[in-house]
Design an enzyme around this catalytic site. Structure first.
Site, mmCIF file in Angstrom:
data_model
loop_
_atom_site.group_PDB
_atom_site.id
_atom_site.type_symbol
_atom_site.label_atom_id
_atom_site.label_comp_id
_atom_site.label_asym_id
_atom_site.label_seq_id
_atom_site.Cartn_x
_atom_site.Cartn_y
_atom_site.Cartn_z
ATOM 1 N N SER A 145 0.849 -1.194 0.000
ATOM 2 C CA SER A 145 0.000 0.000 0.000
ATOM 3 C C SER A 145 0.883 1.242 0.000
ATOM 4 O O SER A 145 1.966 1.244 0.603
ATOM 5 C CB SER A 145 -0.882 -0.005 1.248
ATOM 6 O OG SER A 145 -1.431 1.282 1.471
ATOM 7 N N TYR A 158 -2.043 -1.320 9.925
ATOM 8 C CA TYR A 158 -2.185 -1.796 8.536
ATOM 9 C C TYR A 158 -0.930 -1.443 7.728
ATOM 10 O O TYR A 158 -0.322 -2.304 7.080
ATOM 11 C CB TYR A 158 -3.439 -1.147 7.942
ATOM 12 C CG TYR A 158 -3.636 -1.276 6.455
ATOM 13 C CD1 TYR A 158 -4.319 -2.365 5.917
ATOM 14 C CD2 TYR A 158 -3.173 -0.293 5.563
ATOM 15 C CE1 TYR A 158 -4.526 -2.468 4.539
ATOM 16 C CE2 TYR A 158 -3.370 -0.392 4.204
ATOM 17 C CZ TYR A 158 -4.048 -1.477 3.693
ATOM 18 O OH TYR A 158 -4.247 -1.577 2.335
HETATM 19 N N1 LIG Z 1 -8.489 -0.245 -2.184
HETATM 20 C C1 LIG Z 1 -7.411 0.454 -1.867
HETATM 21 O O1 LIG Z 1 -7.446 1.687 -1.835
HETATM 22 C C2 LIG Z 1 -6.114 -0.246 -1.543
HETATM 23 C C3 LIG Z 1 -4.969 0.533 -1.402
HETATM 24 C C4 LIG Z 1 -3.769 -0.071 -1.076
HETATM 25 C C5 LIG Z 1 -3.717 -1.441 -0.910
HETATM 26 N N2 LIG Z 1 -4.841 -2.202 -1.041
HETATM 27 C C6 LIG Z 1 -4.716 -3.648 -0.817
HETATM 28 O O2 LIG Z 1 -5.209 -4.356 -1.939
HETATM 29 C C7 LIG Z 1 -5.740 -5.618 -1.537
HETATM 30 C C8 LIG Z 1 -7.146 -5.773 -2.096
HETATM 31 O O3 LIG Z 1 -7.964 -4.733 -1.563
HETATM 32 P P1 LIG Z 1 -9.344 -4.295 -2.229
HETATM 33 O O4 LIG Z 1 -9.398 -2.827 -2.124
HETATM 34 O O5 LIG Z 1 -9.553 -4.951 -3.538
HETATM 35 O O6 LIG Z 1 -10.371 -4.879 -1.129
HETATM 36 P P2 LIG Z 1 -11.912 -5.329 -1.237
HETATM 37 O O7 LIG Z 1 -12.560 -4.767 -2.440
HETATM 38 O O8 LIG Z 1 -12.485 -5.034 0.107
HETATM 39 O O9 LIG Z 1 -11.810 -6.926 -1.440
HETATM 40 C C9 LIG Z 1 -11.213 -7.697 -0.436
HETATM 41 C C10 LIG Z 1 -11.029 -9.114 -0.899
HETATM 42 O O10 LIG Z 1 -10.323 -9.830 0.130
HETATM 43 C C11 LIG Z 1 -11.124 -10.914 0.602
HETATM 44 N N3 LIG Z 1 -10.934 -11.041 2.049
HETATM 45 C C12 LIG Z 1 -11.213 -10.139 3.031
HETATM 46 N N4 LIG Z 1 -10.895 -10.640 4.243
HETATM 47 C C13 LIG Z 1 -10.401 -11.898 4.020
HETATM 48 C C14 LIG Z 1 -9.924 -12.940 4.850
HETATM 49 N N5 LIG Z 1 -9.876 -12.827 6.195
HETATM 50 N N6 LIG Z 1 -9.489 -14.085 4.273
HETATM 51 C C15 LIG Z 1 -9.521 -14.228 2.930
HETATM 52 N N7 LIG Z 1 -9.991 -13.303 2.088
HETATM 53 C C16 LIG Z 1 -10.420 -12.142 2.633
HETATM 54 C C17 LIG Z 1 -12.553 -10.562 0.226
HETATM 55 O O11 LIG Z 1 -13.321 -11.774 0.131
HETATM 56 P P3 LIG Z 1 -14.969 -11.763 0.208
HETATM 57 O O12 LIG Z 1 -15.428 -11.005 -0.999
HETATM 58 O O13 LIG Z 1 -15.363 -13.189 0.167
HETATM 59 O O14 LIG Z 1 -15.303 -11.063 1.478
HETATM 60 C C18 LIG Z 1 -12.340 -9.858 -1.114
HETATM 61 O O15 LIG Z 1 -12.164 -10.801 -2.140
HETATM 62 C C19 LIG Z 1 -5.679 -5.632 0.009
HETATM 63 O O16 LIG Z 1 -4.543 -6.338 0.416
HETATM 64 C C20 LIG Z 1 -5.554 -4.156 0.355
HETATM 65 O O17 LIG Z 1 -4.914 -3.973 1.596
HETATM 66 C C21 LIG Z 1 -6.030 -1.632 -1.364
#
Ligand SMILES: NC(=O)c1ccc[n+]([C@@H]2O[C@H](COP(=O)([O-])OP(=O)(O)OC[C@H]3O[C@@H](n4cnc5c(N)ncnc54)[C@H](OP(=O)(O)O)[C@@H]3O)[C@@H](O)[C@H]2O)c1
Length: 250
Positions: A145, A158
């Site tokens: 991130s 985080y």
């Molecule tokens: N969005 C941002 O701004 C951002 C920025 C920097 C980094 N990131 C990183 O990018 C990655 C993806 O984030 P995203 O924004 O795409 O999130 P998201 O839309 O909230 O999707 C989260 C995904 O992770 C799964 N998940 C959540 N908790 C879990 C657990 N305990 N065990 C297994 N799977 C789990 C969810 O499964 P279900 O659908 O089944 O719940 C979903 O597929 C993360 O590592 C996040 O920290 C995101």
């Protein structure tokens, strides 16, 4: 006949993981994606990939439960054999995760431990469990991130665990290098997903104003870079952290 290149993407049911699964399929990779609680959304991603001519399957995974990873590896081995008639993986994307906004003053030990198990311990032990299945020349991408670079109030644990994951990325690259396995991390800025409840209008406007390119990111912006790293387009990129943030607070 060419052998399939199959990648595991954790958290592939929505957000960045789902976009990455679709991007991989467009690049000719087959996909095993995982979901935590939203099986239906994972099935939708699998169906979309199948409709576009690719091949995918979904498995349940709780990334916070390292005791389940031996069983998860067996499930992956089962799918590889039954669906593809294969034994090896071409890649792993450690993407699954959730967020938490809470200042350091009020973070509980349980919240700290939960974030640690999802963002650092989980990727460590899942990679350990799956690495015997990785073929020579496979690629691993860990989701970090931009909060590791820009201190953002409310996300300290985080960001600290994501920082640990960036360090772990270099160690994985070192230890797996003799098997020609490349390991990189990708650090998104603010991306329009459901993470932490999603972005409200005012917060999105603020983030866009702090970004050189004047907008927040879309899941596909990140997916394209992960796709590059998983394929030969990224064949000489190793042990790097690549920020994908449109020039956030520069
Ligand atoms: N969005 C941002 O701004 C951002 C920025 C920097 C980094 N990131 C990183 O990018 C990655 C993806 O984030 P995203 O924004 O795409 O999130 P998201 O839309 O909230 O999707 C989260 C995904 O992770 C799964 N998940 C959540 N908790 C879990 C657990 N305990 N065990 C297994 N799977 C789990 C969810 O499964 P279900 O659908 O089944 O719940 C979903 O597929 C993360 O590592 C996040 O920290 C995101």
């Amino acid at each position: 006949m060419n052998q399939a290149n199959i990648v595991v993407i954790t958290g592939g049911s929505r957000g960045i993981g789902a976009a990455t699964a679709l991007e991989c399929a467009r690049r000719g990779l087959d996909v095993i994606l995982t979901y935590h609680s939203q099986a239906q959304r994972a099935d939708q991603v699998v169906r979309r990939i199948t409709q576009e001519g690719g091949k995918a399957a979904a498995l349940q995974l709780d990334i916070s439960d390292a005791t389940s990873f031996t069983g998860f590896r067996s499930a992956v081995e089962g799918l590889l054999a039954d669906v593809w008639g294969m034994t090896e993986l071409a890649g792993l994307v450690n993407n699954a995760g959730h967020g938490l906004f809470n200042p350091i003053a009020t973070v509980s030990e349980a919240q700290f431990d939960s974030l640690m198990s999802v963002h650092l311990k989980g990727p460590f032990f899942l990679t350990q469990a799956l690495q015997p299945l990785m073929r020579q020349g496979a690629a691993i991408v860990n989701l970090s991130s931009a909060t590791t670079r820009v201190a953002t109030p409310g996300v300290a644990p985080y960001a600290a665990f994501k920082g640990g994951l960036e360090v772990l990325t270099r160690y994985m690259a070192k230890e797996f290098g003799e098997r020609r396995i490349r390991v990189n991390s990708v650090a998104p800025g603010a991306i329009r997903t459901e993470l932490g409840g999603g972005l409200n209008k005012d917060f999105e406007a603020l983030l866009a104003s702090q970004t050189a390119l004047g907008r927040v990111g879309e899941p596909e912006d990140v997916a394209r870079v992960i796709g590059m790293l998983l394929t030969d387009d990224g064949a000489w990129v190793n042990a790097q952290n690549i920020e994908v943030a449109g020039g956030y607070i520069i």
